[in-house]
Design a protein around this motif. Structure first.
Motif, PDB file in Angstrom:
ATOM      1  N   ASP A 162       0.790  -1.283  -0.015  1.00  0.00           N
ATOM      2  CA  ASP A 162      -0.052  -0.006  -0.003  1.00  0.00           C
ATOM      3  C   ASP A 162       0.768   1.491   0.118  1.00  0.00           C
ATOM      4  O   ASP A 162       0.455   2.258  -0.488  1.00  0.00           O
ATOM      5  CB  ASP A 162      -0.878  -0.003   1.259  1.00  0.00           C
ATOM      6  CG  ASP A 162      -2.029  -1.133   1.040  1.00  0.00           C
ATOM      7  OD1 ASP A 162      -2.369  -1.551   0.262  1.00  0.00           O
ATOM      8  OD2 ASP A 162      -2.704  -1.159   2.212  1.00  0.00           O
ATOM      9  N   THR A 163       1.962   1.141   0.529  1.00  0.00           N
ATOM     10  CA  THR A 163       2.882   2.442   0.540  1.00  0.00           C
ATOM     11  C   THR A 163       3.590   2.510  -0.747  1.00  0.00           C
ATOM     12  O   THR A 163       3.799   3.805  -1.189  1.00  0.00           O
ATOM     13  CB  THR A 163       3.951   2.013   1.874  1.00  0.00           C
ATOM     14  OG1 THR A 163       3.332   1.922   3.106  1.00  0.00           O
ATOM     15  CG2 THR A 163       4.810   3.329   1.928  1.00  0.00           C
ATOM     16  N   LEU A 164       3.945   1.313  -1.376  1.00  0.00           N
ATOM     17  CA  LEU A 164       4.787   1.725  -2.463  1.00  0.00           C
ATOM     18  C   LEU A 164       3.894   1.925  -3.814  1.00  0.00           C
ATOM     19  O   LEU A 164       4.295   2.304  -4.702  1.00  0.00           O
ATOM     20  CB  LEU A 164       5.813   0.367  -2.597  1.00  0.00           C
ATOM     21  CG  LEU A 164       6.762   0.211  -1.722  1.00  0.00           C
ATOM     22  CD1 LEU A 164       7.713  -0.992  -2.119  1.00  0.00           C
ATOM     23  CD2 LEU A 164       7.913   1.645  -1.983  1.00  0.00           C
ATOM     24  N   ARG A 165       2.924   1.258  -3.819  1.00  0.00           N
ATOM     25  CA  ARG A 165       1.931   1.233  -4.853  1.00  0.00           C
ATOM     26  C   ARG A 165       0.414   1.860  -4.237  1.00  0.00           C
ATOM     27  O   ARG A 165      -0.587   1.167  -4.264  1.00  0.00           O
ATOM     28  CB  ARG A 165       1.586  -0.111  -5.481  1.00  0.00           C
ATOM     29  CG  ARG A 165       2.779  -0.169  -6.483  1.00  0.00           C
ATOM     30  CD  ARG A 165       2.845  -1.684  -7.121  1.00  0.00           C
ATOM     31  NE  ARG A 165       3.599  -2.613  -6.056  1.00  0.00           N
ATOM     32  CZ  ARG A 165       4.762  -2.738  -5.788  1.00  0.00           C
ATOM     33  NH1 ARG A 165       5.622  -1.890  -6.595  1.00  0.00           N
ATOM     34  NH2 ARG A 165       5.147  -3.518  -4.940  1.00  0.00           N
ATOM     35  N   PRO A 166       0.343   3.086  -3.799  1.00  0.00           N
ATOM     36  CA  PRO A 166      -0.769   3.222  -3.204  1.00  0.00           C
ATOM     37  C   PRO A 166      -2.085   3.737  -4.168  1.00  0.00           C
ATOM     38  O   PRO A 166      -1.709   4.010  -5.199  1.00  0.00           O
ATOM     39  CB  PRO A 166      -0.679   4.636  -2.391  1.00  0.00           C
ATOM     40  CG  PRO A 166       0.557   5.383  -3.293  1.00  0.00           C
ATOM     41  CD  PRO A 166       1.482   4.206  -3.824  1.00  0.00           C
ATOM     42  N   ASP A 167      -3.358   3.698  -3.800  1.00  0.00           N
ATOM     43  CA  ASP A 167      -4.470   4.153  -4.665  1.00  0.00           C
ATOM     44  C   ASP A 167      -4.274   5.497  -5.025  1.00  0.00           C
ATOM     45  O   ASP A 167      -4.793   5.898  -5.998  1.00  0.00           O
ATOM     46  CB  ASP A 167      -5.532   3.973  -3.800  1.00  0.00           C
ATOM     47  CG  ASP A 167      -5.984   2.385  -3.367  1.00  0.00           C
ATOM     48  OD1 ASP A 167      -5.664   1.530  -4.182  1.00  0.00           O
ATOM     49  OD2 ASP A 167      -6.683   2.349  -2.336  1.00  0.00           O
ATOM     50  N   ARG A 168      -3.672   6.155  -4.008  1.00  0.00           N
ATOM     51  CA  ARG A 168      -3.924   7.719  -4.350  1.00  0.00           C
ATOM     52  C   ARG A 168      -2.855   8.341  -3.135  1.00  0.00           C
ATOM     53  O   ARG A 168      -2.465   7.635  -2.259  1.00  0.00           O
ATOM     54  CB  ARG A 168      -5.079   8.550  -4.247  1.00  0.00           C
ATOM     55  CG  ARG A 168      -5.777   8.822  -2.866  1.00  0.00           C
ATOM     56  CD  ARG A 168      -6.120   7.514  -2.212  1.00  0.00           C
ATOM     57  NE  ARG A 168      -7.234   7.876  -1.181  1.00  0.00           N
ATOM     58  CZ  ARG A 168      -7.604   6.719  -0.437  1.00  0.00           C
ATOM     59  NH1 ARG A 168      -6.966   5.745  -0.177  1.00  0.00           N
ATOM     60  NH2 ARG A 168      -8.986   6.908   0.279  1.00  0.00           N
ATOM     61  N   ILE A 192       4.515   8.661  -8.388  1.00  0.00           N
ATOM     62  CA  ILE A 192       3.691   9.644  -9.093  1.00  0.00           C
ATOM     63  C   ILE A 192       3.982   9.391 -10.488  1.00  0.00           C
ATOM     64  O   ILE A 192       2.946   9.289 -11.170  1.00  0.00           O
ATOM     65  CB  ILE A 192       4.130  11.108  -8.666  1.00  0.00           C
ATOM     66  CG1 ILE A 192       3.600  11.826  -7.329  1.00  0.00           C
ATOM     67  CG2 ILE A 192       3.577  12.028  -9.990  1.00  0.00           C
ATOM     68  CD1 ILE A 192       4.474  12.841  -6.964  1.00  0.00           C
ATOM     69  N   GLU A 193       5.140   8.979 -11.099  1.00  0.00           N
ATOM     70  CA  GLU A 193       5.527   8.562 -12.403  1.00  0.00           C
ATOM     71  C   GLU A 193       4.887   7.080 -12.660  1.00  0.00           C
ATOM     72  O   GLU A 193       4.434   7.017 -14.011  1.00  0.00           O
ATOM     73  CB  GLU A 193       6.946   8.473 -12.631  1.00  0.00           C
ATOM     74  CG  GLU A 193       7.427   9.917 -12.941  1.00  0.00           C
ATOM     75  CD  GLU A 193       9.029   9.874 -13.021  1.00  0.00           C
ATOM     76  OE1 GLU A 193       9.583   8.623 -13.053  1.00  0.00           O
ATOM     77  OE2 GLU A 193       9.881  10.869 -13.558  1.00  0.00           O
ATOM     78  N   ALA A 194       4.555   6.431 -11.677  1.00  0.00           N
ATOM     79  CA  ALA A 194       3.857   5.095 -12.021  1.00  0.00           C
ATOM     80  C   ALA A 194       2.477   5.485 -12.173  1.00  0.00           C
ATOM     81  O   ALA A 194       1.511   4.453 -12.618  1.00  0.00           O
ATOM     82  CB  ALA A 194       3.870   4.231 -10.809  1.00  0.00           C
ATOM     83  N   GLY A 195       1.929   6.701 -12.177  1.00  0.00           N
ATOM     84  CA  GLY A 195       0.594   6.956 -12.600  1.00  0.00           C
ATOM     85  C   GLY A 195      -0.344   7.083 -11.446  1.00  0.00           C
ATOM     86  O   GLY A 195      -1.581   7.086 -11.458  1.00  0.00           O
ATOM     87  N   THR A 196      -0.012   7.294 -10.207  1.00  0.00           N
ATOM     88  CA  THR A 196      -0.644   7.268  -8.980  1.00  0.00           C
ATOM     89  C   THR A 196      -1.386   8.689  -9.126  1.00  0.00           C
ATOM     90  O   THR A 196      -0.867   9.570  -9.048  1.00  0.00           O
ATOM     91  CB  THR A 196       0.004   7.016  -7.647  1.00  0.00           C
ATOM     92  OG1 THR A 196       0.968   5.802  -7.727  1.00  0.00           O
ATOM     93  CG2 THR A 196      -0.633   6.944  -6.270  1.00  0.00           C
TER      94      THR A 196
END
Ligand code: UDX
Length: 439
Positions: A162-168, A192-196
């Motif tokens: 959840d920290t590395l790939r959060p929903d927002r 952010i660059e991953a599109g979050t």
């Protein structure tokens, strides 16, 4: 980047390790020396999936360190995340903000140049200006320090993910286009660059984001559990009903698992803290719904006691009851406000002999509930039991073959408090099966 994380509990330790994983140089700071020693040796003082492996890797490489010194923390970086706990005040609904204010108060005198203080702790709306005031009062470089609000939405048991790939990502600032925004955008660049989805807003909205999200999640759980009460009275099946409702994308099935209700270190205290703050703001009526959410949640525990009594012919005294589950949810060793342990304790008070088993949480449970019996093996725990209660849905429990258990139990009766046991298989193995919200 170099950054610190002040407060290394579930939230802070995970954040520190995750920031190292993103490639930053990280110094975690915690006043508990034992915790600091454990973390420096690459081990979290609690169970969280993937965290030990990440801690070991980054402490070994030297990119992640932990200290108990505020002086060291202030000298290490210009970006300081604050992730200390904000528990419920004893006997009150409001938050205890003393750890947060104490951390800021102790860090402040060491801040002698430009810095960003980014708070992650869950707080009542209106706390950010109080942090700002403390920095104004105690930090030598007060004018050069910016306060940012960066709420965290991680779930225990999937905290790293959840920290590395959060929903927002939510970033709250006092003013638009601040230096703090540039610093935090740089810190979270990979995410952010991953599109979050990244929402930049004011302090109050960022503070309310966490409170409102948890209020909604708790309401969703209590909603389906209120429906479970109606199902129990009418012979309907709440699990099938939840599936039916969940197909509507506006409703969604996730986070709507009926059962014994919510516990843990967040949802119960966050809905109460939110109500207390609404009261202070003169809008208590807006959140009376949460009073009902809390009440429904507590009723699930009472209902479990009633069902247990019913299964034991109205008499709990001297009965052997085995409970599968001590953690507040699976894949954690956290027992804070655990529904399973609350039921276990109550049954003990009512005269039953209670034996508890759990894959991870027994050490913690032993400390807070020495009055209960504990056994590691879920099968051995059922020996001579008059009743088995399934209260935390660890996958290990669903995989146990009920045929192997039936011969051990004094009476093959089970109540499924989480709706994840296969009732047909258990019945075929000779068990009498009851479940919350199911016929
Ligand atoms: C929660 C929020 O999910 C997270 O976003 C926030 O940052 C902190 O609080 P957490 O307490 O780790 O996280 O667990 P969560 O998975 O939300 O479960 C909370 C409780 O609700 C558990 O006791 C769980 O068993 C219960 N629950 C959850 C249900 O009863 N039904 C569900 O459908 C989901």
């Amino acid at each position: 980047m170099r950054l610190t994380v002040v407060g290394c509990g579930y939230l802070g330790a995970t954040h520190a390790a995750s920031m190292a994983e993103l490639g930053h140089e990280v110094l975690g700071m915690d006043s508990d020396m034992d915790k600091v020693a454990a973390l420096n040796s690459g081990k979290a003082p609690f169970h969280e999936r993937d965290l030990d492996e990440m801690l070991a890797r980054h402490t070994a490489s030297g990119h992640l360190k932990f200290t108990s010194s505020y002086t060291e923390a202030a000298a290490f970086a210009d970006l300081h995340f604050i992730a200390v706990g904000t528990p419920q005040l004893p006997g009150k609904h409001a938050y205890d903000l003393s750890h947060l204010f104490s951390a800021v108060r102790q860090l402040a005198p060491h801040l002698k140049g430009p810095a960003v203080v980014a708070v992650k702790s869950t707080v009542p709306v209106g706390t950010a200006p109080r942090v700002r005031d403390l920095l104004n009062e105690f930090a030598p470089a007060a004018d050069a320090i910016e306060v940012a609000w960066n709420p965290e939405f991680l779930r225990e048991s999937s905290a790293v993910e959840d920290t590395l790939r959060p929903d927002r990502l939510v970033l709250g600032f006092e003013t638009e286009h601040s230096w703090a925004e540039t610093v935090l955008r740089q810190c979270f660049e990979k995410i952010i660059e991953a599109g979050t989805p990244t929402i930049v807003t004011d302090w109050a909205t960022a503070e309310l984001a966490k409170a409102s999200a948890n209020a909604f999640l708790a309401t969703k759980i209590s909603f389906i559990n209120a429906i479970a009460e109606v199902c129990e009275a009418s012979g309907a099946d709440v699990t099938t009903l939840a599936d039916i409702l969940g197909h509507d994308v506006r409703i969604g099935r996730r986070g709507m698992q009926p059962g014994l209700g919510f516990g843990g270190g967040c949802l119960p205290k966050d809905i109460r803290g939110f109500m207390a703050r609404a009261d202070e703001l003169g809008v208590d009526q807006a959140l009376t719904i949460l009073r009902e959410v809390d009440a429904i949640n507590n009723r699930r525990r009472e209902r479990m006691i009633d069902l247990a009594r019913e299964q034991l012919d109205g008499n709990l005294t001297g009965k052997q009851i085995t409970i599968w589950g001590a953690a507040f949810k699976p894949n954690t060793d956290d027992i804070r406000d655990s529904p399973a342990l609350a039921v276990a304790q109550k049954l003990h008070e009512l005269g039953a002999t209670v034996t508890v088993t759990d894959p991870q949480a027994l050490d913690n449970a032993r400390k807070t509930h020495p009055e209960l019996n504990y056994i590691d093996d879920p099968i051995a725990a059922v020996q001579d039991a008059d009743l088995l209660l399934h209260l935390t849905e660890w996958p290990q429990f669903s995989h146990v073959d009920p045929h192997r258990l039936a011969v051990r139990a004094a009476s093959a009766k089970v109540i499924d408090g989480r709706g994840t046991l296969n009732a047909d298989t258990w019945r075929e193995a000779g068990w009498t099966v009851r479940a919350l919200g199911r016929p």
